[in-house]
Scaffold this motif. Structure first.
Motif, PDB file in Angstrom:
ATOM      1  N   LEU A 161      -5.775   1.874  -2.251  1.00  0.00           N
ATOM      2  CA  LEU A 161      -5.156   0.996  -3.258  1.00  0.00           C
ATOM      3  C   LEU A 161      -4.253  -0.039  -2.617  1.00  0.00           C
ATOM      4  O   LEU A 161      -3.432   0.278  -1.746  1.00  0.00           O
ATOM      5  CB  LEU A 161      -4.356   1.848  -4.257  1.00  0.00           C
ATOM      6  N   ARG A 162      -4.377  -1.279  -3.066  1.00  0.00           N
ATOM      7  CA  ARG A 162      -3.457  -2.342  -2.701  1.00  0.00           C
ATOM      8  C   ARG A 162      -2.877  -2.929  -3.980  1.00  0.00           C
ATOM      9  O   ARG A 162      -3.578  -3.193  -4.935  1.00  0.00           O
ATOM     10  CB  ARG A 162      -4.191  -3.438  -1.903  1.00  0.00           C
ATOM     11  N   SER A 168      -9.176  11.439  -5.644  1.00  0.00           N
ATOM     12  CA  SER A 168      -7.858  10.861  -5.914  1.00  0.00           C
ATOM     13  C   SER A 168      -7.201  10.360  -4.637  1.00  0.00           C
ATOM     14  O   SER A 168      -6.588   9.279  -4.618  1.00  0.00           O
ATOM     15  CB  SER A 168      -6.972  11.898  -6.612  1.00  0.00           C
ATOM     16  N   TYR A 169      -7.327  11.128  -3.551  1.00  0.00           N
ATOM     17  CA  TYR A 169      -6.758  10.672  -2.278  1.00  0.00           C
ATOM     18  C   TYR A 169      -7.440   9.389  -1.822  1.00  0.00           C
ATOM     19  O   TYR A 169      -6.757   8.438  -1.391  1.00  0.00           O
ATOM     20  CB  TYR A 169      -6.897  11.744  -1.201  1.00  0.00           C
ATOM     21  N   LEU A 222      -6.082   3.772 -16.659  1.00  0.00           N
ATOM     22  CA  LEU A 222      -4.751   3.309 -16.269  1.00  0.00           C
ATOM     23  C   LEU A 222      -4.839   2.332 -15.100  1.00  0.00           C
ATOM     24  O   LEU A 222      -5.569   2.572 -14.135  1.00  0.00           O
ATOM     25  CB  LEU A 222      -3.854   4.490 -15.899  1.00  0.00           C
ATOM     26  N   ASP A 223      -4.087   1.247 -15.196  1.00  0.00           N
ATOM     27  CA  ASP A 223      -4.068   0.227 -14.143  1.00  0.00           C
ATOM     28  C   ASP A 223      -2.932   0.558 -13.182  1.00  0.00           C
ATOM     29  O   ASP A 223      -1.789   0.126 -13.371  1.00  0.00           O
ATOM     30  CB  ASP A 223      -3.882  -1.152 -14.764  1.00  0.00           C
ATOM     31  N   PHE A 224      -3.244   1.318 -12.147  1.00  0.00           N
ATOM     32  CA  PHE A 224      -2.206   1.770 -11.228  1.00  0.00           C
ATOM     33  C   PHE A 224      -1.639   0.627 -10.392  1.00  0.00           C
ATOM     34  O   PHE A 224      -0.461   0.651 -10.038  1.00  0.00           O
ATOM     35  CB  PHE A 224      -2.748   2.878 -10.329  1.00  0.00           C
ATOM     36  N   ARG A 255       0.859  -1.169   0.000  1.00  0.00           N
ATOM     37  CA  ARG A 255       0.000   0.000   0.000  1.00  0.00           C
ATOM     38  C   ARG A 255       0.902   1.227   0.000  1.00  0.00           C
ATOM     39  O   ARG A 255       2.060   1.164   0.429  1.00  0.00           O
ATOM     40  CB  ARG A 255      -0.935   0.011   1.214  1.00  0.00           C
ATOM     41  N   ILE A 256       0.380   2.327  -0.473  1.00  0.00           N
ATOM     42  CA  ILE A 256       1.150   3.566  -0.482  1.00  0.00           C
ATOM     43  C   ILE A 256       1.198   4.119   0.940  1.00  0.00           C
ATOM     44  O   ILE A 256       0.155   4.288   1.572  1.00  0.00           O
ATOM     45  CB  ILE A 256       0.514   4.598  -1.426  1.00  0.00           C
ATOM     46  N   PRO A 257       2.366   4.404   1.471  1.00  0.00           N
ATOM     47  CA  PRO A 257       2.423   4.999   2.815  1.00  0.00           C
ATOM     48  C   PRO A 257       1.656   6.315   2.840  1.00  0.00           C
ATOM     49  O   PRO A 257       1.739   7.105   1.896  1.00  0.00           O
ATOM     50  CB  PRO A 257       3.922   5.231   3.039  1.00  0.00           C
TER      51      PRO A 257
END
Length: 293
Positions: free
Chosen positions: A291-292, A284-285, A250-252, A44-46
């Motif tokens: 997101l994982r 967006s946040y 887009l597939d982030f 995950r994004i910190p």
């Protein structure tokens, strides 16, 4: 002179998106128990790495800089990339950032400023802002030739050396779609990656413009480790225009899977023309925080 291994061959946008769709389909078809096990190991994004590039917020910033920062902090953003000061000094912006609990990580500074006599003041302002990286936001159109990009690479090394000597980080370069064009058989962006010193120059990869230009961000992360400390995260609508992160094509998850190899530390949201900047910021946040990958 080449500082890295051979340049990555750009993929087409169709191939990148097709591969991403295929990966998503394969994951959806996996047994539920396997998906549950995999979920435990997903990244995950910190939260401290989710930032806002302030160009997105330029309209509300012009009206109320401090109030805009306060609202971003309440949404959950931890960092910002500065792009335009709207009449405020670096010291004044630093004061507003400190008051709202936000932290500047970089500032976009014109190429001609950094390559000219304005460089020392620009680096001093970065210190004042509390930021780490000076960023070249774009190169003049006249330089969009192999010779022009080689000239820029030499200048980038010199500016990056000055930045490091000033106690800051590497110089970063922010890309646009035409930077990924092949001219006389050479991909312009790859000239910068290959002919700059990794200790002095890195890249703030704009993933939308990379995909738009036919490049695959994930390939760059793998082929050029630790060169990409910051990203511009923006999404692409089906018609190719800008979209809030998570609402486009887009597939982030697939894109970010090797981001740690690329050295990514900051995921900065950007939308070039948001209808409602605060709605874009919230949407967006929320996507990036959940997101994982």
């Amino acid at each position: 002179m080449r500082f890295t291994s051979s340049a990555s061959a750009p993929s087409t946008r169709r191939a990148f998106l097709g591969a991403s769709v295929g990966l998503a389909a394969a994951l959806a078809a996996a047994p539920s128990t396997a998906r549950a096990a995999d979920a435990q190991s997903l990244r995950r994004i910190p939260r401290g790495g989710i930032g806002m590039h302030l160009y997105t917020m330029r309209t509300p910033l012009a009206a109320d800089f401090h109030g805009t920062l306060e609202r971003l902090a309440r949404i959950g953003y931890a960092t910002v990339g500065v792009s335009g000061r709207h009449g405020h000094s670096a010291a004044a912006i630093r004061g507003m950032l400190d008051a709202t609990g936000l932290r500047a990580v970089l500032e976009h500074v014109a190429y001609d400023t950094l390559r000219g006599p304005g460089l020392p003041q620009a680096l001093a302002d970065l210190h004042t802002l509390g930021a780490k990286w000076p960023v070249v936001p774009s190169l003049p159109g006249a330089l969009h030739t192999p010779a022009g990009f080689r000239e820029a690479a030499r200048e980038f090394n010199r500016i990056g050396q000055a930045s490091r000597e000033a106690g800051l980080g590497r110089l970063l370069f922010h890309n646009h779609g035409d930077d990924h064009a092949a001219v006389d058989g050479e991909v312009l962006y790859d000239i910068l990656v290959d002919e700059t010193d990794p200790e002095l120059v890195g890249f703030e990869l704009d993933v939308y413009w990379a995909a738009k230009g036919g490049a695959d961000p994930a390939r760059y992360f793998v082929r050029h480790p630790h060169r990409f400390p910051a990203l511009h995260v923006k999404d692409m609508a089906p018609d190719g225009s800008f979209a809030d992160v998570g609402s486009g094509v887009l597939d982030f998850a697939a894109m970010f899977r090797p981001a740690h190899v690329g050295g990514v530390r900051q995921w900065l949201v950007e939308h070039d023309s948001p209808a409602d900047p605060f709605a874009t910021a919230r949407n967006s946040y929320g996507y990036l925080a959940a997101l994982r990958y």
